[in-house]
Design an enzyme around this catalytic site. Structure first.
Site, PDB file in Angstrom:
ATOM      1  N   ARG A   1       0.831  -1.288  -0.031  1.00 56.58           N
ATOM      2  CA  ARG A   1      -0.048  -0.010   0.007  1.00 56.58           C
ATOM      3  C   ARG A   1       0.965   1.244   0.065  1.00 56.58           C
ATOM      4  O   ARG A   1       0.674   2.198  -0.698  1.00 56.58           O
ATOM      5  CB  ARG A   1      -0.994  -0.059   1.269  1.00 56.58           C
ATOM      6  CG  ARG A   1      -1.706   1.320   1.436  1.00 56.58           C
ATOM      7  CD  ARG A   1      -2.899   1.235   2.256  1.00 56.58           C
ATOM      8  NE  ARG A   1      -2.789   0.600   3.369  1.00 56.58           N
ATOM      9  CZ  ARG A   1      -2.271   0.720   4.596  1.00 56.58           C
ATOM     10  NH1 ARG A   1      -1.509   1.689   4.754  1.00 56.58           N
ATOM     11  NH2 ARG A   1      -2.037  -0.142   5.524  1.00 56.58           N
TER      12      ARG A   1
ATOM     13  N   LYS B   1      -8.054   7.477 -19.309  1.00 54.43           N
ATOM     14  CA  LYS B   1      -8.436   7.871 -20.561  1.00 54.43           C
ATOM     15  C   LYS B   1      -6.965   7.777 -21.468  1.00 54.43           C
ATOM     16  O   LYS B   1      -6.495   6.711 -21.597  1.00 54.43           O
ATOM     17  CB  LYS B   1      -8.876   9.530 -20.280  1.00 54.43           C
ATOM     18  CG  LYS B   1      -9.878   9.538 -19.244  1.00 54.43           C
ATOM     19  CD  LYS B   1     -11.197   8.619 -19.389  1.00 54.43           C
ATOM     20  CE  LYS B   1     -12.023   8.597 -18.068  1.00 54.43           C
ATOM     21  NZ  LYS B   1     -12.458   9.898 -17.630  1.00 54.43           N
TER      22      LYS B   1
HETATM   23  C1  PLP Z   1     -12.890  10.246 -16.444  1.00 56.95           C
HETATM   24  C2  PLP Z   1     -12.473  11.705 -15.906  1.00 56.95           C
HETATM   25  C3  PLP Z   1     -12.329  11.885 -14.518  1.00 56.95           C
HETATM   26  C4  PLP Z   1     -12.652  10.733 -13.448  1.00 56.95           C
HETATM   27  O1  PLP Z   1     -11.485   9.808 -13.540  1.00 56.95           O
HETATM   28  P1  PLP Z   1     -11.885   8.155 -13.143  1.00 56.95           P
HETATM   29  O2  PLP Z   1     -10.575   7.607 -13.481  1.00 56.95           O
HETATM   30  O3  PLP Z   1     -13.050   7.920 -13.786  1.00 56.95           O
HETATM   31  O4  PLP Z   1     -11.975   8.242 -11.731  1.00 56.95           O
HETATM   32  C5  PLP Z   1     -11.900  13.223 -14.126  1.00 56.95           C
HETATM   33  N1  PLP Z   1     -11.574  14.111 -15.098  1.00 56.95           N
HETATM   34  C6  PLP Z   1     -12.016  14.024 -16.319  1.00 56.95           C
HETATM   35  C7  PLP Z   1     -11.885  15.192 -17.179  1.00 56.95           C
HETATM   36  C8  PLP Z   1     -12.392  12.500 -16.767  1.00 56.95           C
HETATM   37  O5  PLP Z   1     -12.735  12.714 -18.044  1.00 56.95           O
END
Ligand code: PLP
Length: 384
Positions: free
Chosen positions: A55, A204
């Site tokens: 962790r 992303k």
């Molecule tokens: C997806 C997203 C998040 C959140 O991220 P997660 O990995 O889904 O928790 C925050 N900001 C933006 C611009 C996103 O597209």
């Protein structure tokens, strides 16, 4: 983790492939191994390799943190189990009575975290149009400790002038956080424009293959890094080693992927801009985008996200989305495959009725890296 000074001179892709990724010392493995272990043997009581319990730290995670920090030109980087876990760690600097300013089309999950979770803990927020920082300056909410901005924003693809917003935030003793998920460090490095911290959903573009959830924070502020490390260990929203491995594997090809995302998006914007079924195209690369000049100055490309409004309203938007075959109907963005969605009903449903509500004829595309002719053919048949 600190970016070794020896790497500073290398270009972006060289750093993506090499920083934190020297051959493994025992076997010479060229690829950073997945250290699938929860604990590490210690030589003597209190004498260990730098790793005690997974962790607190794991070598696969360290490699990822070093590489991503280098890509943001940051001294420090901390990885979390999701983008929202990363945001949560940053926001835990706040105390009851503090205020957060956020953009008026922030990611729905960010809005939910700040309004519903931190709201309960006595932290207030307000949503502002941050595309003109002087308006925030003239309407500065008391006790603001954090200004939280995305650029480009999701899903309206507005652009914030990071340097101008940093100047306003700093003059009022607040910290500027930039969510750089849409642009990625390949197209925009907010710390160099004055931001204090950069947040990513590595789910992303950084991961880039729709196969892993994660979040990352980059900063040059040693105190903030210490806070984030403390929260990472104390709260424990840490990514597993496989997730770190997959994210690092994805990040190695970020530059080549982003070049293709950019060029595919530009070709699609051309098609949409002239189409009778489309009333308006939202893309920072368009000369008629209200902040095109700022985008041209602070980004080296305009990215793979494109939004447009359907000329026929909500039902027409729904029909276009449903007729698409190659564009997959799904939430999320930033991966090799193209996705299409309806923000009002899907990603931004939690903002309905608030200042962050989005138009119901809005369609969002995450343009992937397929052959652009195939993508255009699919959109053309869907637009009818
Ligand atoms: C997806 C997203 C998040 C959140 O991220 P997660 O990995 O889904 O928790 C925050 N900001 C933006 C611009 C996103 O597209």
């Amino acid at each position: 983790m600190t970016d070794p000074p020896s790497h500073r001179g290398f270009g972006f892709s060289t750093r993506a492939i090499h920083v934190g990724q020297d051959p493994e010392t025992v076997t010479g493995a060229v690829t950073v191994p997945v250290f699938q272990t929860s604990t590490f043997a210690q030589e003597a009581v209190g004498k260990h390799s730098g790793y005690e319990y997974a962790r607190t730290g794991n070598p696969t995670r360290t490699a990822l943190e070093s590489a991503l920090a280098s890509l943001e030109d940051a001294a420090f980087g901390v990885q979390f189990a999701s983008g929202l876990a990363a945001e949560d760690a940053l926001l835990r600097q706040l105390s009851p009575g503090d205020h957060v300013v956020l953009g008026n089309d922030a990611y729905g999950g960010t809005y939910r975290l700040i309004s519903k979770v931190f709201g309960q803990a006595g932290i207030s927020h307000s949503a502002h149009d941050l595309s003109d920082p002087s308006r925030l300056d003239g309407d500065w909410p008391a006790n603001t400790k954090i200004v939280w901005a995305e650029t480009p924003t999701n899903p309206l693809l507005s652009i914030v002038d990071i340097a101008a917003l940093a100047e306003v935030a700093h003059r009022h003793d607040a910290m500027l956080v930039i969510d750089n998920t849409f642009a990625t460090p390949y197209l925009q490095r907010p710390l160099s424009h004055g931001a204090d911290a950069v947040v990513h959903s590595t789910t992303k573009y950084l991961g880039g293959h729709s196969d892993v959830v994660g979040g990352f924070i980059a900063t040059n502020d040693a105190d903030l890094d210490a806070h984030l490390r403390f929260i990472q260990n104390a709260v424990g929203a840490v990514p597993g080693p496989w997730d770190c491995y997959l994210t690092l594997r994805g990040a190695k090809t970020l530059a080549v992927r982003m070049d293709r995302h950019n060029s595919n998006a530009e070709a699609i914007v051309d098609v949409l801009s002239g189409h009778s079924a489309v009333s308006h195209v939202l893309y920072p690369g368009l000369p008629d985008h209200p902040n095109h000049d700022v985008a041209s100055r602070q980004m080296t490309g305009f990215g793979g996200m494109v939004s447009f409004r359907a000329a026929g309203g909500r039902d027409a938007a729904m029909a276009i989305i449903e007729r698409c075959e190659l564009f997959t109907l799904a939430e999320s963005l930033g991966a090799v495959e193209s996705l299409i969605e309806h923000p009002g009903v899907m990603t931004h449903a939690s903002a309905a009725g608030s200042a962050l509500e989005v138009p119901d004829d809005l369609v969002r595309l995450s343009v992937g890296i397929e052959d652009v002719d195939d993508l255009i053919a699919d959109l053309e048949q869907a637009l009818g």
